[in-house]
Structures are given as structure tokens and as C-alpha cells.
Motif scaffolding. Structure first.
Motif, PDB file in Angstrom:
ATOM      1  N   GLU A 176      30.780  40.090  29.651  1.00 32.23           N
ATOM      2  CA  GLU A 176      30.759  41.655  29.349  1.00 32.23           C
ATOM      3  C   GLU A 176      31.405  42.198  30.644  1.00 32.23           C
ATOM      4  N   ALA A 177      32.148  43.247  30.349  1.00 27.14           N
ATOM      5  CA  ALA A 177      32.714  43.944  31.603  1.00 27.14           C
ATOM      6  C   ALA A 177      32.661  45.550  31.033  1.00 27.14           C
ATOM      7  N   SER A 178      32.823  46.348  31.997  1.00 32.09           N
ATOM      8  CA  SER A 178      32.848  47.613  31.746  1.00 32.09           C
ATOM      9  C   SER A 178      34.237  48.148  31.393  1.00 32.09           C
ATOM     10  N   GLY A 179      35.154  47.337  31.483  1.00 37.94           N
ATOM     11  CA  GLY A 179      36.513  47.983  30.871  1.00 37.94           C
ATOM     12  C   GLY A 179      37.636  46.793  31.032  1.00 37.94           C
ATOM     13  N   ASP A 180      38.739  47.205  30.507  1.00 34.22           N
ATOM     14  CA  ASP A 180      39.857  45.969  30.424  1.00 34.22           C
ATOM     15  C   ASP A 180      40.187  45.722  31.932  1.00 34.22           C
ATOM     16  N   LYS A 181      40.064  46.469  32.990  1.00 36.76           N
ATOM     17  CA  LYS A 181      40.512  46.143  34.440  1.00 36.76           C
ATOM     18  C   LYS A 181      39.630  45.076  34.912  1.00 36.76           C
ATOM     19  N   GLU A 182      38.129  45.367  34.668  1.00 30.57           N
ATOM     20  CA  GLU A 182      37.164  44.691  35.341  1.00 30.57           C
ATOM     21  C   GLU A 182      37.464  43.303  34.540  1.00 30.57           C
ATOM     22  N   ALA A 183      37.374  43.194  33.262  1.00 22.44           N
ATOM     23  CA  ALA A 183      37.715  41.919  32.538  1.00 22.44           C
ATOM     24  C   ALA A 183      38.755  41.050  32.989  1.00 22.44           C
ATOM     25  N   LYS A 184      40.040  41.566  33.182  1.00 28.72           N
ATOM     26  CA  LYS A 184      41.021  41.089  33.633  1.00 28.72           C
ATOM     27  C   LYS A 184      41.056  40.328  35.125  1.00 28.72           C
ATOM     28  N   LEU A 185      40.209  41.149  35.803  1.00 24.18           N
ATOM     29  CA  LEU A 185      39.662  40.409  37.452  1.00 24.18           C
ATOM     30  C   LEU A 185      38.673  39.201  37.104  1.00 24.18           C
ATOM     31  N   LYS A 186      37.646  39.265  36.191  1.00 24.81           N
ATOM     32  CA  LYS A 186      36.885  38.631  36.028  1.00 24.81           C
ATOM     33  C   LYS A 186      37.328  37.161  35.664  1.00 24.81           C
ATOM     34  N   GLY A 187      38.374  37.519  34.522  1.00 23.96           N
ATOM     35  CA  GLY A 187      39.063  36.319  33.810  1.00 23.96           C
ATOM     36  C   GLY A 187      39.868  35.485  34.905  1.00 23.96           C
ATOM     37  N   GLU A 188      40.606  36.182  35.709  1.00 23.71           N
ATOM     38  CA  GLU A 188      41.425  35.593  36.454  1.00 23.71           C
ATOM     39  C   GLU A 188      40.627  34.829  37.713  1.00 23.71           C
ATOM     40  N   GLN A 189      39.816  35.604  38.273  1.00 26.23           N
ATOM     41  CA  GLN A 189      38.596  34.755  38.852  1.00 26.23           C
ATOM     42  C   GLN A 189      38.101  33.426  38.595  1.00 26.23           C
TER      43      GLN A 189
END
Length: 60
Positions: free
Chosen positions: A21-34
Motif C-alpha cells: 500500500e502507498a498513499s499515491g503513485d509517487k510514494e509507490a514508485k519510491l517504495k518500488g525503487e527502494q
């Protein structure tokens, strides 16, 4: 929102499928990259999609 990160090897075999889960696309992209960097999968074919079918992150 719910997102899915999927990583494949060169033969097409699925190496990782992580739903999160993420609050939005930007956070999801950052989590995925990490996660990709932590697992040393950043150079593998990968994608991150939202539960609405939106492509957030892709590398071939």
C-alpha cells in the motif's frame, strides 16, 4: 491505494511479486525503487502497477 511490484529474469520467470500500500503513485514508485535496490533487482525486468491498472514503474 494498492500496488504490485513484479520482477522477472531474462527467461521470463517471475522472481518477485510484492503487493503493498502507498498513499499515491509517487510514494509507490519510491517504495518500488527502494525494494529493487535492496534486493539487487534494479537491472532486471520489472514493473509496478496500481490496483487501477496504471503503470507506475517499468524497466525492460
Amino acid at each position: 491505494m494498492v500496488y504490485t511490484l513484479t520482477v522477472y529474469d531474462a527467461s521470463g520467470e517471475k522472481l518477485l511479486e510484492k503487493t503493498f500500500e502507498a498513499s499515491g503513485d509517487k510514494e509507490a514508485k519510491l517504495k518500488g525503487e527502494q525494494w529493487l535496490v535492496e534486493a539487487n533487482y534494479q537491472d532486471k525486468t520489472h514493473r509496478c502497477t496500481s490496483s487501477q491498472g496504471k503503470l507506475i514503474l517499468f524497466h525492460r
